[in-house]
Scaffold this motif. Structure first.
Motif, short mmCIF file in Angstrom:
data_model
loop_
_atom_site.label_atom_id
_atom_site.label_comp_id
_atom_site.label_asym_id
_atom_site.label_seq_id
_atom_site.Cartn_x
_atom_site.Cartn_y
_atom_site.Cartn_z
N ALA A 133 67.29 -41.44 -13.60
CA ALA A 133 66.51 -42.02 -12.94
C ALA A 133 64.92 -40.95 -13.13
CB ALA A 133 67.50 -41.78 -11.16
N PRO A 134 64.23 -41.97 -12.96
CA PRO A 134 62.88 -41.31 -13.21
C PRO A 134 62.52 -40.27 -11.99
CG PRO A 134 62.53 -43.23 -12.78
CD PRO A 134 63.75 -42.97 -13.14
N ARG A 135 62.03 -38.95 -12.05
CA ARG A 135 61.41 -37.64 -11.40
C ARG A 135 60.39 -38.54 -10.53
NH1 ARG A 135 62.74 -32.07 -14.45
NH2 ARG A 135 64.98 -32.65 -14.00
N TRP A 136 60.57 -39.42 -9.97
CA TRP A 136 59.32 -40.27 -8.73
C TRP A 136 58.37 -39.15 -8.73
CZ3 TRP A 136 59.10 -44.91 -10.38
CH2 TRP A 136 60.22 -45.20 -10.67
N HIS A 137 58.26 -37.92 -7.69
CA HIS A 137 57.76 -37.02 -7.07
C HIS A 137 57.02 -36.43 -8.58
CE1 HIS A 137 61.31 -33.97 -8.54
NE2 HIS A 137 60.59 -33.50 -7.87
N ARG A 138 57.35 -36.09 -9.65
CA ARG A 138 56.05 -35.87 -10.78
C ARG A 138 55.73 -36.72 -11.57
NH1 ARG A 138 59.58 -30.75 -13.80
NH2 ARG A 138 60.62 -29.82 -11.99
N LEU A 139 55.70 -38.19 -11.45
CA LEU A 139 54.47 -39.10 -11.86
C LEU A 139 53.47 -39.85 -10.60
CD1 LEU A 139 57.24 -41.78 -11.98
CD2 LEU A 139 56.97 -40.34 -13.94
N THR A 140 52.18 -39.95 -11.86
CA THR A 140 50.86 -40.07 -11.40
C THR A 140 51.51 -41.73 -10.45
OG1 THR A 140 50.71 -41.01 -13.01
CG2 THR A 140 50.34 -38.87 -12.73
N THR A 141 50.71 -42.23 -9.35
CA THR A 141 50.46 -43.66 -9.49
C THR A 141 50.48 -44.24 -10.84
OG1 THR A 141 49.57 -42.72 -7.31
CG2 THR A 141 48.94 -45.03 -8.12
N GLU A 142 49.77 -44.63 -11.72
CA GLU A 142 49.82 -45.78 -11.97
C GLU A 142 50.81 -45.55 -13.14
OE1 GLU A 142 47.65 -48.02 -13.21
OE2 GLU A 142 46.44 -46.85 -10.93
N GLN A 143 52.10 -44.26 -13.08
CA GLN A 143 53.36 -44.15 -13.93
C GLN A 143 54.29 -44.89 -12.75
OE1 GLN A 143 53.45 -40.07 -14.62
NE2 GLN A 143 52.63 -40.01 -16.86
N THR A 144 54.16 -44.69 -11.63
CA THR A 144 55.28 -44.83 -10.91
C THR A 144 54.58 -46.48 -10.93
OG1 THR A 144 55.03 -43.08 -9.26
CG2 THR A 144 55.86 -45.21 -8.69
N ALA A 145 53.78 -47.10 -10.88
CA ALA A 145 53.42 -48.43 -10.72
C ALA A 145 54.02 -49.57 -12.07
CB ALA A 145 52.36 -48.84 -10.68
N SER A 146 53.37 -48.53 -13.23
CA SER A 146 53.99 -49.34 -14.37
C SER A 146 55.89 -49.19 -14.24
CB SER A 146 53.45 -48.34 -16.05
OG SER A 146 54.23 -49.07 -16.94
N ALA A 147 56.22 -48.02 -14.22
CA ALA A 147 58.18 -47.56 -14.07
C ALA A 147 58.25 -49.02 -13.13
CB ALA A 147 57.80 -46.41 -13.69
N LEU A 148 57.71 -49.53 -12.29
CA LEU A 148 58.28 -50.60 -11.50
C LEU A 148 57.99 -51.81 -11.87
CD1 LEU A 148 57.98 -48.69 -7.50
CD2 LEU A 148 60.18 -49.08 -8.56
N ASP A 149 56.80 -51.73 -12.62
CA ASP A 149 56.47 -53.89 -13.31
C ASP A 149 55.30 -53.98 -12.18
OD1 ASP A 149 56.09 -55.53 -15.05
OD2 ASP A 149 57.92 -56.05 -14.32
N THR A 150 54.64 -52.92 -11.19
CA THR A 150 53.19 -53.80 -11.00
C THR A 150 51.97 -52.91 -10.84
OG1 THR A 150 53.28 -53.84 -8.18
CG2 THR A 150 54.17 -52.10 -8.99
N ASP A 151 51.31 -52.97 -9.94
CA ASP A 151 50.21 -53.24 -10.83
C ASP A 151 49.56 -52.89 -8.77
OD1 ASP A 151 46.97 -53.61 -9.79
OD2 ASP A 151 46.93 -53.69 -12.11
N SER A 152 49.32 -50.96 -9.88
CA SER A 152 48.93 -50.03 -8.58
C SER A 152 47.84 -50.97 -7.51
CB SER A 152 48.66 -49.10 -8.15
OG SER A 152 47.60 -48.53 -8.88
N GLY A 153 46.68 -51.42 -7.94
CA GLY A 153 45.71 -52.34 -6.48
C GLY A 153 45.77 -53.78 -6.25
N ARG A 154 46.64 -54.40 -7.02
CA ARG A 154 46.76 -55.20 -6.55
C ARG A 154 48.53 -55.54 -5.83
NH1 ARG A 154 45.90 -58.92 -11.90
NH2 ARG A 154 46.80 -56.51 -12.69
N GLY A 155 49.83 -54.90 -6.24
CA GLY A 155 50.55 -54.75 -6.09
C GLY A 155 51.69 -56.25 -6.70
N LEU A 156 52.18 -56.45 -6.03
CA LEU A 156 53.38 -57.80 -6.68
C LEU A 156 52.90 -59.05 -6.08
CD1 LEU A 156 56.98 -56.38 -5.10
CD2 LEU A 156 55.95 -56.57 -7.99
#
Length: 81
Positions: free
Chosen positions: A5-28
């Protein structure tokens, strides 16, 4: 113990959005949101039954001060412990 599992607390916003296959500005997209809702269900915590009174420990069910405030005058208080 190693987990994949990713260490979510260490990821940047963009890394988290990429891992969740979404866009941090637009969402799903609407389609992706419907698909995830069907696959994973609603984002809710499981309901738990309320705990009956007295089911916790003595300390959690009674205020700390209850025993020392009811002592007769002259008896040692909490500082004597």
């Amino acid at each position: 113990m190693q987990t994949s599992a990713p260490r979510w607390h260490r990821l940047t916003t963009e890394q988290t959005a990429s891992a969740l296959d979404t866009d941090s500005g637009r969402g799903l997209s609407d389609q992706a949101a419907r698909q995830r809702l069907a696959e994973y269900g609603e984002n809710r915590l499981a309901e738990t039954a309320p705990r009956p009174p007295g089911s916790g420990s003595w300390i959690s069910s009674r205020p700390y001060w209850c025993w020392c405030c009811c002592l007769p005058p002259g008896w040692p208080g909490p500082s004597a412990i």
